[in-house]
Motif scaffolding. Structure first.
Motif, PDB file in Angstrom:
ATOM      1  N   TRP A 143     -10.373   1.143  -1.984  1.00  0.00           N
ATOM      2  CA  TRP A 143      -9.829  -0.027  -1.297  1.00  0.00           C
ATOM      3  C   TRP A 143      -8.763  -0.673  -2.167  1.00  0.00           C
ATOM      4  O   TRP A 143      -8.851  -0.643  -3.399  1.00  0.00           O
ATOM      5  CB  TRP A 143     -10.934  -1.049  -1.007  1.00  0.00           C
ATOM      6  CG  TRP A 143     -11.793  -0.706   0.182  1.00  0.00           C
ATOM      7  CD1 TRP A 143     -12.752   0.265   0.252  1.00  0.00           C
ATOM      8  CD2 TRP A 143     -11.762  -1.332   1.460  1.00  0.00           C
ATOM      9  NE1 TRP A 143     -13.315   0.287   1.504  1.00  0.00           N
ATOM     10  CE2 TRP A 143     -12.739  -0.694   2.274  1.00  0.00           C
ATOM     11  CE3 TRP A 143     -11.021  -2.382   2.004  1.00  0.00           C
ATOM     12  CZ2 TRP A 143     -12.973  -1.057   3.583  1.00  0.00           C
ATOM     13  CZ3 TRP A 143     -11.263  -2.756   3.323  1.00  0.00           C
ATOM     14  CH2 TRP A 143     -12.235  -2.095   4.097  1.00  0.00           C
ATOM     15  N   TRP A 144      -7.767  -1.262  -1.524  1.00  0.00           N
ATOM     16  CA  TRP A 144      -6.764  -2.039  -2.236  1.00  0.00           C
ATOM     17  C   TRP A 144      -6.557  -3.347  -1.467  1.00  0.00           C
ATOM     18  O   TRP A 144      -6.914  -3.477  -0.298  1.00  0.00           O
ATOM     19  CB  TRP A 144      -5.439  -1.300  -2.358  1.00  0.00           C
ATOM     20  CG  TRP A 144      -4.648  -1.209  -1.082  1.00  0.00           C
ATOM     21  CD1 TRP A 144      -4.801  -0.297  -0.071  1.00  0.00           C
ATOM     22  CD2 TRP A 144      -3.589  -2.085  -0.668  1.00  0.00           C
ATOM     23  NE1 TRP A 144      -3.907  -0.542   0.938  1.00  0.00           N
ATOM     24  CE2 TRP A 144      -3.145  -1.628   0.609  1.00  0.00           C
ATOM     25  CE3 TRP A 144      -2.979  -3.202  -1.246  1.00  0.00           C
ATOM     26  CZ2 TRP A 144      -2.125  -2.262   1.311  1.00  0.00           C
ATOM     27  CZ3 TRP A 144      -1.952  -3.831  -0.547  1.00  0.00           C
ATOM     28  CH2 TRP A 144      -1.534  -3.360   0.714  1.00  0.00           C
ATOM     29  N   LEU A 163      -2.324   2.388  -6.864  1.00  0.00           N
ATOM     30  CA  LEU A 163      -3.566   2.300  -6.091  1.00  0.00           C
ATOM     31  C   LEU A 163      -4.334   3.609  -6.107  1.00  0.00           C
ATOM     32  O   LEU A 163      -5.447   3.679  -5.586  1.00  0.00           O
ATOM     33  CB  LEU A 163      -3.241   1.927  -4.632  1.00  0.00           C
ATOM     34  CG  LEU A 163      -2.273   0.755  -4.424  1.00  0.00           C
ATOM     35  CD1 LEU A 163      -2.010   0.560  -2.938  1.00  0.00           C
ATOM     36  CD2 LEU A 163      -2.829  -0.506  -5.061  1.00  0.00           C
ATOM     37  N   ARG A 164      -3.757   4.622  -6.701  1.00  0.00           N
ATOM     38  CA  ARG A 164      -4.360   5.954  -6.693  1.00  0.00           C
ATOM     39  C   ARG A 164      -5.739   5.937  -7.351  1.00  0.00           C
ATOM     40  O   ARG A 164      -5.927   5.371  -8.422  1.00  0.00           O
ATOM     41  CB  ARG A 164      -3.434   6.931  -7.403  1.00  0.00           C
ATOM     42  CG  ARG A 164      -3.705   8.394  -7.133  1.00  0.00           C
ATOM     43  CD  ARG A 164      -2.568   9.262  -7.665  1.00  0.00           C
ATOM     44  NE  ARG A 164      -1.314   9.008  -6.958  1.00  0.00           N
ATOM     45  CZ  ARG A 164      -0.171   8.708  -7.548  1.00  0.00           C
ATOM     46  NH1 ARG A 164      -0.125   8.583  -8.866  1.00  0.00           N
ATOM     47  NH2 ARG A 164       0.924   8.510  -6.831  1.00  0.00           N
ATOM     48  N   ALA A 172       1.971   2.658  -4.049  1.00  0.00           N
ATOM     49  CA  ALA A 172       0.861   3.603  -3.892  1.00  0.00           C
ATOM     50  C   ALA A 172       0.421   4.221  -5.217  1.00  0.00           C
ATOM     51  O   ALA A 172      -0.765   4.527  -5.405  1.00  0.00           O
ATOM     52  CB  ALA A 172       1.251   4.709  -2.908  1.00  0.00           C
ATOM     53  N   GLY A 175       0.808  -1.217   0.000  1.00  0.00           N
ATOM     54  CA  GLY A 175       0.000   0.000   0.000  1.00  0.00           C
ATOM     55  C   GLY A 175       0.834   1.256   0.000  1.00  0.00           C
ATOM     56  O   GLY A 175       0.392   2.322  -0.447  1.00  0.00           O
ATOM     57  N   SER A 227      -2.896   1.913   5.454  1.00  0.00           N
ATOM     58  CA  SER A 227      -1.816   1.354   4.634  1.00  0.00           C
ATOM     59  C   SER A 227      -0.476   1.319   5.368  1.00  0.00           C
ATOM     60  O   SER A 227       0.433   0.586   4.965  1.00  0.00           O
ATOM     61  CB  SER A 227      -1.677   2.155   3.336  1.00  0.00           C
ATOM     62  OG  SER A 227      -2.811   1.978   2.508  1.00  0.00           O
ATOM     63  N   TYR A 265      -7.702  -3.667   2.254  1.00  0.00           N
ATOM     64  CA  TYR A 265      -7.425  -2.544   3.135  1.00  0.00           C
ATOM     65  C   TYR A 265      -8.089  -1.277   2.589  1.00  0.00           C
ATOM     66  O   TYR A 265      -8.049  -1.030   1.373  1.00  0.00           O
ATOM     67  CB  TYR A 265      -5.921  -2.268   3.215  1.00  0.00           C
ATOM     68  CG  TYR A 265      -5.077  -3.402   3.746  1.00  0.00           C
ATOM     69  CD1 TYR A 265      -4.770  -3.490   5.096  1.00  0.00           C
ATOM     70  CD2 TYR A 265      -4.559  -4.369   2.881  1.00  0.00           C
ATOM     71  CE1 TYR A 265      -3.970  -4.520   5.585  1.00  0.00           C
ATOM     72  CE2 TYR A 265      -3.765  -5.398   3.358  1.00  0.00           C
ATOM     73  CZ  TYR A 265      -3.470  -5.470   4.709  1.00  0.00           C
ATOM     74  OH  TYR A 265      -2.681  -6.494   5.182  1.00  0.00           O
ATOM     75  N   ARG A 266      -8.630  -0.459   3.496  1.00  0.00           N
ATOM     76  CA  ARG A 266      -9.094   0.855   3.074  1.00  0.00           C
ATOM     77  C   ARG A 266      -7.874   1.649   2.613  1.00  0.00           C
ATOM     78  O   ARG A 266      -6.837   1.671   3.288  1.00  0.00           O
ATOM     79  CB  ARG A 266      -9.796   1.575   4.227  1.00  0.00           C
ATOM     80  CG  ARG A 266     -10.432   2.894   3.809  1.00  0.00           C
ATOM     81  CD  ARG A 266     -11.135   3.570   4.978  1.00  0.00           C
ATOM     82  NE  ARG A 266     -12.249   2.760   5.476  1.00  0.00           N
ATOM     83  CZ  ARG A 266     -13.464   2.742   4.920  1.00  0.00           C
ATOM     84  NH1 ARG A 266     -13.700   3.464   3.824  1.00  0.00           N
ATOM     85  NH2 ARG A 266     -14.422   2.001   5.437  1.00  0.00           N
ATOM     86  N   ASN A 267      -7.974   2.311   1.478  1.00  0.00           N
ATOM     87  CA  ASN A 267      -6.825   2.989   0.877  1.00  0.00           C
ATOM     88  C   ASN A 267      -6.650   4.395   1.455  1.00  0.00           C
ATOM     89  O   ASN A 267      -6.894   5.398   0.793  1.00  0.00           O
ATOM     90  CB  ASN A 267      -6.986   3.041  -0.646  1.00  0.00           C
ATOM     91  CG  ASN A 267      -5.705   3.485  -1.338  1.00  0.00           C
ATOM     92  OD1 ASN A 267      -4.618   3.446  -0.754  1.00  0.00           O
ATOM     93  ND2 ASN A 267      -5.826   3.909  -2.593  1.00  0.00           N
TER      94      ASN A 267
END
Length: 227
Positions: free
Chosen positions: A143-144, A138-139, A135, A131, A194, A187-189
């Protein structure tokens, strides 16, 4: 104890969210509510296994979720529209880990098994850190998460429902004591979540040891509460 001003992360075992675009109900022409956006990372270095076409079919059957294949070798199969190959060598991953989370290793292994047949690949230790290290990939997602390439999915949205996503910060297939699972985690991003790996008692050993440490939970029970 959680830092003042930050709520403890909420974990489920079974906020304002960036959401995917609304879809149309074909039968009635009505828009359905937008879904919370999710991206899942799959790391594989070297050749892909023979069941990869079936794996990709299960990804295709989850069209509202984006899957990113981190690998130095593209999968020799058609990629559905929600699946993307991200060229990434082990050395490039290691460089990201050294720059972002303080890893001190000079080499990184993605192979090996214990006598029980369970993977002993060092890359497993670093999954909760993706995360931070990845990153940029994941932008824009609320959630990731990550999953292993030997996991065939059913309907992930039937498990990760909108209600569960709204009331949780971490979703694990494991029961308490709230251990991280290398098989599948969500996971909540947000930085607060993270970066939870950094609260692990094992973090210094993980960042410096060449062998897989099977680190204790990066999100300790004392920091978590159920939804």
């Amino acid at each position: 104890m959680p830092e003042r001003g930050l709520s403890a992360p909420r974990q489920s075992s079974v906020g304002p969210s960036r959401r995917s675009r609304p879809s149309k109900d074909g039968a009635r022409g009505r828009s359905t509510p937008a879904l919370t956006s999710i991206v899942l990372l799959v790391g594989r270095w070297g050749s892909w296994p023979g069941w990869t076409p079936l794996l990709l079919r299960t990804f295709e059957a989850n069209p509202t979720i984006v899957f990113k294949l981190l690998s130095d070798t593209p999968a020799a199969a058609h990629l559905p529209s929600n699946v993307h190959h991200v060229p990434l060598t082990l050395q490039q991953l290691l460089m990201r880990l050294r720059a972002s989370v303080g890893c001190t290793l000079r080499t990184l292994s993605a192979s090996g098994t214990y006598g029980s047949g369970v993977s002993s690949a060092k890359t497993n230790d670093f999954k909760p850190m993706w995360g931070v290290a990845l990153a940029d990939h994941l932008r824009g997602f609320a959630w990731w998460g990550y999953l292993q390439e030997d996991l065939l999915l059913g309907d992930l949205r039937a498990f990760a429902t909108e209600a569960l996503l709204a009331s949780s910060d971490i979703i694990s297939p494991d029961l308490p004591p709230l251990n991280a699972s290398g098989v599948l985690m969500l996971y909540r991003n947000v930085p607060r979540v993270s970066n939870l790996w950094n609260s692990s008692a094992d973090v210094k050993k993980v960042l410096s040891s060449k062998s897989y440490q099977v680190a204790r939970s990066p999100h300790p029970a004392r920091l978590c509460r159920p939804p």
